[in-house]
Design an enzyme around this catalytic site. Sequence first.
Site, mmCIF file in Angstrom:
data_model
loop_
_atom_site.group_PDB
_atom_site.id
_atom_site.type_symbol
_atom_site.label_atom_id
_atom_site.label_comp_id
_atom_site.label_asym_id
_atom_site.label_seq_id
_atom_site.Cartn_x
_atom_site.Cartn_y
_atom_site.Cartn_z
ATOM 1 N N SER A 46 0.835 -1.198 0.000
ATOM 2 C CA SER A 46 0.000 0.000 0.000
ATOM 3 C C SER A 46 0.872 1.251 0.000
ATOM 4 O O SER A 46 1.983 1.250 0.540
ATOM 5 C CB SER A 46 -0.859 -0.022 1.271
ATOM 6 O OG SER A 46 -1.419 1.232 1.512
ATOM 7 N N TYR A 63 -2.064 -1.466 10.950
ATOM 8 C CA TYR A 63 -2.291 -1.915 9.573
ATOM 9 C C TYR A 63 -1.098 -1.523 8.685
ATOM 10 O O TYR A 63 -0.532 -2.345 7.968
ATOM 11 C CB TYR A 63 -3.592 -1.293 9.024
ATOM 12 C CG TYR A 63 -3.660 -1.320 7.525
ATOM 13 C CD1 TYR A 63 -3.990 -2.491 6.845
ATOM 14 C CD2 TYR A 63 -3.357 -0.177 6.772
ATOM 15 C CE1 TYR A 63 -4.006 -2.514 5.465
ATOM 16 C CE2 TYR A 63 -3.377 -0.201 5.398
ATOM 17 C CZ TYR A 63 -3.704 -1.370 4.748
ATOM 18 O OH TYR A 63 -3.710 -1.394 3.378
ATOM 19 N N LYS A 68 2.038 -3.843 6.644
ATOM 20 C CA LYS A 68 2.453 -3.794 5.226
ATOM 21 C C LYS A 68 3.975 -3.670 5.135
ATOM 22 O O LYS A 68 4.626 -4.315 4.317
ATOM 23 C CB LYS A 68 1.769 -2.630 4.489
ATOM 24 C CG LYS A 68 0.275 -2.826 4.291
ATOM 25 C CD LYS A 68 -0.047 -4.024 3.401
ATOM 26 C CE LYS A 68 -1.496 -4.404 3.382
ATOM 27 N NZ LYS A 68 -1.792 -5.716 2.835
HETATM 28 N N1 UFG Z 1 -13.138 10.923 3.446
HETATM 29 C C1 UFG Z 1 -14.119 11.840 3.764
HETATM 30 N N2 UFG Z 1 -15.307 11.363 4.247
HETATM 31 C C2 UFG Z 1 -15.542 10.027 4.431
HETATM 32 C C3 UFG Z 1 -14.529 9.102 4.093
HETATM 33 C C4 UFG Z 1 -13.327 9.598 3.615
HETATM 34 O O1 UFG Z 1 -13.942 13.047 3.634
HETATM 35 O O2 UFG Z 1 -16.625 9.673 4.896
HETATM 36 C C5 UFG Z 1 -11.858 11.419 2.917
HETATM 37 C C6 UFG Z 1 -10.690 11.096 3.813
HETATM 38 O O3 UFG Z 1 -10.537 12.062 4.822
HETATM 39 C C7 UFG Z 1 -9.552 11.087 2.806
HETATM 40 C C8 UFG Z 1 -10.204 10.580 1.503
HETATM 41 O O4 UFG Z 1 -11.602 10.780 1.689
HETATM 42 O O5 UFG Z 1 -9.102 12.372 2.601
HETATM 43 C C9 UFG Z 1 -9.943 9.117 1.236
HETATM 44 O O6 UFG Z 1 -10.270 8.382 2.396
HETATM 45 P P1 UFG Z 1 -10.382 6.795 2.380
HETATM 46 O O7 UFG Z 1 -10.765 6.373 3.757
HETATM 47 O O8 UFG Z 1 -11.244 6.348 1.260
HETATM 48 O O9 UFG Z 1 -8.918 6.323 2.017
HETATM 49 P P2 UFG Z 1 -7.541 6.587 2.773
HETATM 50 O O10 UFG Z 1 -6.719 7.412 1.838
HETATM 51 O O11 UFG Z 1 -7.715 7.097 4.133
HETATM 52 O O12 UFG Z 1 -7.032 5.104 2.952
HETATM 53 C C10 UFG Z 1 -6.634 4.353 1.878
HETATM 54 C C11 UFG Z 1 -6.870 2.866 2.130
HETATM 55 C C12 UFG Z 1 -5.955 2.353 3.202
HETATM 56 C C13 UFG Z 1 -4.539 2.779 2.952
HETATM 57 C C14 UFG Z 1 -4.462 4.255 2.769
HETATM 58 C C15 UFG Z 1 -3.066 4.696 2.430
HETATM 59 O O13 UFG Z 1 -8.206 2.629 2.498
HETATM 60 O O14 UFG Z 1 -6.017 0.948 3.197
HETATM 61 O O15 UFG Z 1 -5.287 4.626 1.678
HETATM 62 O O16 UFG Z 1 -2.988 6.064 2.351
HETATM 63 F F1 UFG Z 1 -3.739 2.459 4.013
#
Ligand code: UFG
Length: 349
Positions: free
Chosen positions: A127, A152, A156
Amino acid sequence: MKKRILVTGGTGYIGSHTVVELINAGFEPIIIDNLSNSNIGVLDGIKRITGVEPIFENIDLKDYVSLNKFFQKYEGIEAIINFAASKAVGESVKMPVMYYRNNITSLLNLVELMPKYGINHIVFSSSCTVYGQPDVLPVTEQSPIQPATSPYGYTKQVCENIIRDTVKATVGMKSILLRYFNPIGAHPSAEIGELPNGVPNNLLPFVTQTAIGLRSELKVFGNDYNTPDGSCIRDYIYVVDLAKAHVMAVERMLDKKMKRSVEVFNLGTGTGLSVLEIVNKFMEVSGVNLPYQIAPRREGDIEKVWADPSLANKELGWKADTPLEDVLSSCWKWELKLQERREKDQQNS
Ligand code: UFG
C-alpha cells in the site's frame, strides 16, 4: 494446460476482480479465502462474468496444517497472489493483535510452505501507506518509507520485509510488491464490487450509500488542508485497472522478465484528486444531489499523496487508463445493484 495461480483473499474486493482478469487472460485461479470480509456469492458473480466458477477452498491462512494439506491437494501452482489481509486502518488501531496475527502469520505460513512445494513466485498487496506523508510528490518507488502510523500500515512494511528476507534466503524465489494507492469502483457488469461491512470508512462507498439514501449526509473530513480546495488529495485507482496489473505482474514473473528478485511497483493513476472534486464529479456522473457537509479533519489522515506510476508503465506495460467518469459510474451502478439486493432481502424476510 492452464497455469495455476493461487489467489488468497480471492473473494475479496481486489481479489475477486483479479480472479476475473486471470481467467480472462487464460490462467486457472484457485481461491483460498476464509470469508471473514467477503461472501461466497462472489463466486457466482465471477461465474456470471467469465463463465468459469473458480476452484474455492475455505481455509484460514493462519492455519498452517490446513494450508499444508491444501498444497498437497493442488499440485502445480506456479504463483501466489496474496490479497488475504485485514485492511481497515481505524480497526487496526483498536485491534492491533488481530491485525498482526492476520496479516503477518498468514504471510509467514505461505512463505514457509512455498519452497516445500516448489512455488517460487509471490505477488504481494502492499500500500502507499508505507510512504506516509511524502515530502516530495508524486511518490516514486524510491521515496522514503516513513514510520507507520497504524498497526495496519506497519503490517504492510513488515510483510514487505518478510518477503525481501525470504527471497534473499531462498534460491529461485522471486516477488513483486505492488503498492496500491486508493482502489475504487466495481466491475462494469456490476456482478462484483466492494462489499463494505457496516458503516463504510472509505470515501466512495460512503458517497454511494449517501446517494442511495442509506446515510443522511457525507462528512468531508477537513477543508483547511494546504490543497487548492482545502480537502485532502488522493490517487484513486480503478479496481479493474488494478486487477490487470496483477495479471501483468504474474506474467512478468513466469516469463522470467524480472530484473531483480524483488521488484516494487506503485499502482496509481499519477493524478491526485481532492475529496470535493470526487464529490462533484460523482454528482455530475450519477445525476444525484449528494448531501454533504464539511466536518473536522479525520485523525491520521495525510494531506495529499499521488503516485508516479511510470515504473509500472514502463516495466509492466501497465497503465491505469479508465476515465474517471466510467469509474464513478461503475460505483453507482454497483450501489444500485446492492440496493436491489437489499430490497429483495427485505421482501423475503
Ligand atoms: N473521506 C471523507 N469522508 C468520508 C470518508 C473519507 O472526507 O466519509 C476522505 C478522507 O478524509 C480522505 C479521503 O476521503 O481524505 C480518502 O479516504 P479513504 O478512507 O477512502 O482512504 P484513505 O486514503 O484514508 O485510505 C486508503 C486505504 C488504506 C490505505 C491508505 C493509504 O483505504 O487501506 O489509503 O494512504 F492504508
